[in-house]
Design an enzyme around this catalytic site. Structure first.
Site, PDB file in Angstrom:
ATOM      1  N   LYS A 187     -16.969  81.615  49.491  1.00 12.81           N
ATOM      2  CA  LYS A 187     -16.664  80.393  50.237  1.00 12.81           C
ATOM      3  C   LYS A 187     -17.925  79.550  50.289  1.00 12.81           C
ATOM      4  O   LYS A 187     -19.044  80.071  50.189  1.00 12.81           O
ATOM      5  CB  LYS A 187     -16.213  80.731  51.655  1.00 12.81           C
ATOM      6  N   GLY A 194      -1.701  71.953  64.323  1.00  8.90           N
ATOM      7  CA  GLY A 194      -2.419  71.428  63.172  1.00  8.90           C
ATOM      8  C   GLY A 194      -1.448  71.006  62.089  1.00  8.90           C
ATOM      9  O   GLY A 194      -0.829  71.847  61.445  1.00  8.90           O
ATOM     10  N   VAL A 195      -1.299  69.698  61.901  1.00 11.29           N
ATOM     11  CA  VAL A 195      -0.364  69.190  60.892  1.00 11.29           C
ATOM     12  C   VAL A 195      -1.106  68.311  59.890  1.00 11.29           C
ATOM     13  O   VAL A 195      -0.688  67.206  59.556  1.00 11.29           O
ATOM     14  CB  VAL A 195       0.820  68.444  61.536  1.00 11.29           C
ATOM     15  N   GLY A 196      -2.228  68.854  59.412  1.00 12.78           N
ATOM     16  CA  GLY A 196      -2.978  68.181  58.366  1.00 12.78           C
ATOM     17  C   GLY A 196      -2.416  68.536  57.006  1.00 12.78           C
ATOM     18  O   GLY A 196      -1.198  68.553  56.793  1.00 12.78           O
ATOM     19  N   VAL A 207      -1.983  71.279  55.253  1.00 14.42           N
ATOM     20  CA  VAL A 207      -1.036  72.388  55.130  1.00 14.42           C
ATOM     21  C   VAL A 207       0.096  72.265  56.139  1.00 14.42           C
ATOM     22  O   VAL A 207       1.277  72.420  55.800  1.00 14.42           O
ATOM     23  CB  VAL A 207      -1.750  73.746  55.306  1.00 14.42           C
TER      24      VAL A 207
END
Length: 366
Positions: free
Chosen positions: A87, A187-189, A191
């Protein structure tokens, strides 16, 4: 939700004792400050995205990249890929710091690792960014379709999470569907918005929240039946059947477990368990936990398909991501049979593959 700052200093050799390599990059001309962590190459080159995030300190960035890279090793192993785990993080606000010059400087840095680490998108980076990185580096996945890449990896990340959620529903309620269930998505970014679409199509009642108001507005405009709440705390305290953390890590804390009504926890966020022991608290509450690095492997599967000798095939990658349903079922069955948490069951399965297949690879490599 953001990474929780910590005042405790990090000893990289102690915190990264499992890791093969941790490399720091500094380019004052462009403002690049980056860290690449290679956890394991036992199964192949380390593949993992580049996170561009305004960490409060270098120590916080280091903790995150060490945790995330370890998770990538386990994710690749569970997904059956011949890849290791790595990462990268770039420290700073992408809204103000990200430039072509910085991304190309980052590409030159990754190139110096000689292919031990292959990068892709993550929070704060996109396929178009990877195109810039690839102008200086041969070891880049997740590029735009126009440049021969897999495009937005969040598409299959969300699809894989949905498959894992269907498997958890099979275990919890006897049917692999979310129809009629209330699912809370935090979280609705990149993905989360795709996951919402799958859930709506399946007949779920969806409630969402996000710290970025335009992201919520976009989801509500696309899906008029979806509801929203103002905070993650309000969402967690709501009456839910499924809780899907799809933002930053550490979402499942002791406090969350105490108030959570959901029967299933299954989301896209990495490193969801705030600390060791939370998985037992979930089990004690009767919550079915679908391990994050199992269900969110679709994006890794998608970008890894770029390395196929015949070139990228979305359909081939999607078919492989469909297998997350069976992998999740196998983990949950192992957990029940061995009387351990799903998190431990997933770790055991991944570690066995890294150990056994990695040993076979060493015969050829050595």
């Amino acid at each position: 939700m953001s990474v929780t700052p910590s005042s405790s200093p990090v000893d990289v050799f102690e915190a990264g004792a499992e890791h093969e390599q941790v490399v720091f990059a500094n380019d004052p001309a462009t403002g690049l400050r980056a860290i690449v962590a290679i956890h394991s190459t036992a199964l192949g080159p380390a593949l993992g995205g580049t996170r561009f995030y305004p960490y409060a300190s270098t120590d916080d960035a280091l903790r995150d990249v060490l945790d995330l890279s370890r998770g990538m090793s386990y994710k690749a192993a569970l997904a059956g890929l011949d890849l290791g785990g790595g990462k990268a993080v770039i420290i700073g606000d992408p809204a103000t710091l990200k430039t072509e010059a910085l991304l190309r400087a980052y590409g030159r840095f990754v190139q110096t690792l000689g292919g031990r680490y292959r990068t892709a998108c993550d929070i704060g980076t996109f396929s178009a960014d990877m195109d810039h990185v690839a102008r200086e580096c041969d070891f880049v996945t997740g590029r735009t379709v126009a440049d021969g890449g897999a495009g937005d990896s969040s598409v299959l990340t969300a699809y894989g999470v949905f498959q894992g959620m269907r498997a958890a529903a099979q275990v919890a309620w006897g049917e692999p569907t979310l129809a009629g269930r209330t699912v809370g998505v935090a979280g609705v970014g990149k993905v989360g918005r795709h996951l919402v679409a799958h859930l709506v199509e399946d007949g779920a009642d969806v409630v969402v929240t996000d710290v970025h108001a335009p992201a919520v507005d976009a989801v509500l405009a696309a899906h008029p039946g979806v509801r929203s709440v103002v905070s993650t705390e309000e969402l967690v305290g709501s009456r839910l059947d499924v809780y899907a953390p799809c933002a930053m890590g550490g979402a499942i804390s002791d406090e969350v477990v105490e108030v959570l009504s959901a029967r299933i926890v299954c989301g896209a966020a990495n490193n969801q368990l705030a600390h060791p022991g939370v998985e037992k608290a979930l089990a004690d509450r009767g919550v079915v936990y679908a391990p994050d690095y199992c269900v969110n492997a679709g994006g890794l599967i998608q970008v890894a398909d770029e390395l196929h000798p015949a070139g990228f095939s979305f359909e081939r990658a999607r078919q492989r991501a469909t297998g997350i349903f069976d992998t999740t079922l196998a983990i949950l069955a192992h957990a029940e049979a061995e009387h351990v948490s799903p998190a431990l069951a997933a770790d055991r399965i991944a570690e066995a593959r890294m150990r056994d297949v990695g040993r076979l690879r060493s015969i050829w490599v050595g």
